[in-house]
Design a protein around this motif. Sequence first.
Motif: not given
Length: 379
Positions: A313-328
């Motif tokens: 859940l805490e993995a971030r992209d370049e913009a600092g957004r957390f990984y949306p596990l439930a959606d993916r």
Amino acid sequence: MDLQPRRAGRHSSRTPRHALLAVPLALIALVTVADMLAPPAVHLGPLLSAAPAVTASFAGPRVTGGMGAVAVLAQVVVAMVRGSVTDLNHASQIIALILISVFVTLFAHLREVHEKELVQLRWVAEAAQQVVLRPLRERIGPLRVASVYLAAEAGAQIGGDLYAAARTPHGTRLIIGDVRGKGLEAVGDAALVLGAFRAAAHQEANLPQLVSYLERAVAPDLEDAHAAGNESEGEAFITAALLEVPDHGRELHLVSCGHPPPLLLRGNRATPLAVDQPAPPLGLADLTEHRLSAQRFPFEPGDIVLLYTDGVLEARDEAGRFYPLADRAAAWDGTGPDDLLRHLREDLLAHTATRTLGDDAAMVAIERLSPAPPPSQGH
């Protein structure tokens, strides 16, 4: 099914290294021809020392020494063509080339010894890690299981996250947990929890009793480890989720000790299995059986339950957004737990800017299979 990335075998690097030998050999040939054709005042012999030096960067001492001998032989040929081997200029070049070749050969020998030591240490570490975090079986009773582990510590295969499964006479018990901290420093606490789970999963009558046993087993060791470490790092604790899936029926039992809720995947929906009364993480409270209760959730044939740790859940992209596990996970349209985790693993790494994680991440996917039809009665 274990989806851990595997290292290539030792033979996989031999062909590229042999191909690289063409570089110093071509350099020797080019310098030799150019030196013989150069004017008398121009001497290109010192460039031959680059051949054994380049070889030492990728080959062992024998190959490096052999390349040095070829370079020295080429310098002798140049000296004979252009004058005499005993000429002061050519003699000094030959002696210097011999000394350089000996030096880089010694360097290649020391590097090879160091590489062998590292390979041995890595083998021991990987063997120890495999003992701590045993791969889950692909089939456990009426369940199909897959797991994946992504360690944040460079060179590690496991860290502070943990998972395990145990087969009981009435069903299957699983645990997933996350030790405070990350990397190899948390492996000891993870091993402690896994050892306690494997020892008690077959003996304790229900999940609350199993959780109480884990608390009694790990709390003293966590306190001792914390007292011996840096007090400024805070308390030591372990979040965990324990599941029990009976062989018969269409439900699962869940106890959460401060762990993120599992996701129930059914169709195109991902539903969090959030318990009404979660328990504190292991190591933070004196858990007793009467304060704990296992909550029941529906688990139909064809459903998949996804367990995961905070690192996902805490993995971030370049913009600092957390990984949306439930959606993916809800958008996934494949089949089977192994395909699900393979998809999520690649998607998670692609989500991060550097394809690396800031914390250990583990996922376990469990699918309940359709019950086998009863055997037909003979006449």
